[in-house]
Design an enzyme around this catalytic site. Structure first.
Site: not given
Ligand code: BES
Ligand code: ZN
Ligand code: MN
Length: 461
Positions: A226, A231, A238, A249, A308, A310, A312
């Site tokens: 990824k 992000d 966010k 990210d 957010d 994104e 996956r």
């Molecule tokens: N890049 C983030 C995940 C992340 C956040 C990794 C903080 C490490 C530290 C990912 O893209 C994300 O935002 N995931 C969301 C998914 C949710 C919206 C279903 C998350 O984990 O909150």
């Molecule tokens: Zn992300």
């Molecule tokens: Mn995200």
């Protein structure tokens, strides 16, 4: 990208100062008389105490190991020692591990500010150490960390492409890059949708390195990463605290590229495909939206519940692409969920795979090299949380399932190659607190474990 200094390790031991590993029990009689006690040395992990020889030099260096000796405590040496030549006092096996730890601790992010130079601290290579291999492994970790530490403004999709091209060229590998609207023609619709809101010079792209592909006799390994260079969360933006470190990210892409370089440098007897999607999850009039329904390379439609989620989406397309090579083994790396950190914290990356033998091999390799993983379940009962009435799958799981890292892995599983085995690592790629040898900032996680597993499975000549 800076290189690791080769002369950190030397074979000439003339005049080297011994480095002694000392736990709390041995702290008072570590061959240093009352010196240790008088200087508050307690054998804590990473604690360092030079012992004077009475002639302006050092008789020894004491390094704290904590309760149980862990060679990784040698990560503290490079930043903690005065310039000079040192040798490790440890059993050969432990000394070899400590030497690699020393190299890992030599990493410093100095791209924007001069930092104390560590090149003056040199170590006598312990008996039996494959110096070239150790330097390559440390350099791979340093590359991943430097890519993660570099701010998004200077580590955009193009910079990731440039690094991938350098890696491919050095190894004599093929590389293909699909950028911008060409992603639509080449059928990477989800990568395009996530990345299309970025500025034109930061257009989304799929980067594919192929090595040894004409060697049909060799097993095929696919490494997938990824690469979200920043992000913001997209339109589901966010909050400030959550966005602050999102330059990291692209950590999964950094891991896939660094591990791929390592596999090629070591000439492991495999065919190799490295696949990275490099995109910026930005906000503009053209951003993808909550409620949009995306197509994917696999043909499954995806309802966007949250922009957010994104990572996956882009992984869906490149995992599908990986499957087109009929790999024997696919490993993907992604800073995929905040939920992974809630489940296991920042130091223990969740590992997902249905292959028990692969899980056992990865966990064992991780233990052996001090790069731990923790297996988590692809719990089928939560698959229903990815269902929606109006598309084949949704990208944000229903709230009832709660386990966000698990449901993200279940989403990926729908797109993972069906040949061979697949493992997914939801890495944090970051040290949130500084301790000796582990500066705050980018971190390689599961990289050395995966390499050790690959090397054990494909030992070569
Ligand atoms: N890049 C983030 C995940 C992340 C956040 C990794 C903080 C490490 C530290 C990912 O893209 C994300 O935002 N995931 C969301 C998914 C949710 C919206 C279903 C998350 O984990 O909150
Ligand atoms: Zn992300
Ligand atoms: Mn995200």
């Amino acid at each position: 990208m800076s290189a690791l200094h080769r002369d950190l390790l030397t074979t000439d031991g003339q005049g080297a100062v011994p480095v002694r590993f000392v736990g709390p029990d041995g702290a008072t009689d570590a061959g240093a008389g009352g010196w240790a006690g008088a200087n508050g040395f307690k054998g804590k992990p990473g604690q360092i105490l030079p012992v004077p020889d009475g002639q302006g030099g050092f008789a020894a260096i004491l390094v704290g190991t904590g309760e149980t000796f862990d060679p990784l405590s040698a990560r503290a040496l490079a930043a903690g020692l005065p310039p000079g030549l040192y040798r490790l006092e440890a059993e050969p096996e432990a000394a070899r591990k400590a030497a690699l730890a020393f190299l890992l601790g030599a990493y410093v992010f100095d791209r924007y500010k001069a930092r104390p130079d560590r090149d003056g601290v040199r170590l006598v290579a312990p008996e039996g150490l494959d110096v070239e291999a150790a330097l390559r492994i440390a350099a791979a970790c340093a590359l991943a960390r430097e890519m993660i530490d570099t701010p998004a403004a200077d580590m955009g999709p193009l910079q990731i492409e440039t690094i991938a091209r350098e890696i491919a060229e050095a190894a004599g590998a093929a590389i293909a890059v699909t950028t911008g609207d060409a992603l639509l023609d080449e059928t990477y619709p989800a990568v395009h949708a996530v990345g299309r809101a970025a500025a034109p010079h930061r257009a989304p792209r799929v980067i594919e390195i192929g090595w040894n592909l004409d060697r049909a006799d060799l097993p095929l390994v696919a490494l997938v990463g990824k690469g979200v260079v920043f992000d913001s969360g997209g339109l589901d933006i966010k909050a400030a605290a959550g966005m602050r470190n999102m330059k990291k990210d692209m950590g999964g892409a950094a891991h896939a590229l660094a591990l791929g370089r390592l596999v090629m440098q070591a000439e492991l007897p495999v065919r190799l495909v490295v696949l990275v999607a490099a995109v910026e999850n930005a906000i503009s009039a053209d951003a993808f939206r909550p409620g949009d329904i995306l197509n994917s390379r696999k043909g499954l439609t995806i309802e966007i519940g949250n922009t957010d989620a994104e990572g996956r989406l882009i992984l869906a397309d490149i995992l599908t692409r990986a499957g087109e090579h009929a790999p024997d083994l696919t490993l993907d790396f992604a800073t995929l969920t905040g939920a992974a950190r809630v489940a296991l914290g920042p130091e223990l990356p969740p590992l997902y795979t249905d292959d028990d033998a692969l899980a056992a091999d990865l966990l064992e390799a991780g233990r052996a090299v001090g790069d731990p993983l923790w297996r988590m379940p692809l719990w089928a009962g939560y698959r229903a949380a990815l269902e929606t009435e109006i598309a084949d799958v949704r990208n944000d799981s229903a709230a009832w399932a709660q386990a966000g890292s698990v449901t993200a892995a279940l989403f990926l599983q729908k797109f993972a190659p069906t040949t061979g085995s697949w493992a997914h690592m939801d890495i944090f790629a970051w040290n949130p607190r500084a301790r000796p040898g582990w500066p705050e900032g980018g971190e390689a996680q599961a990289l050395r474990a995966c390499y050790a597993m690959l090397k054990a499975r494909y030992p070569g000549s």
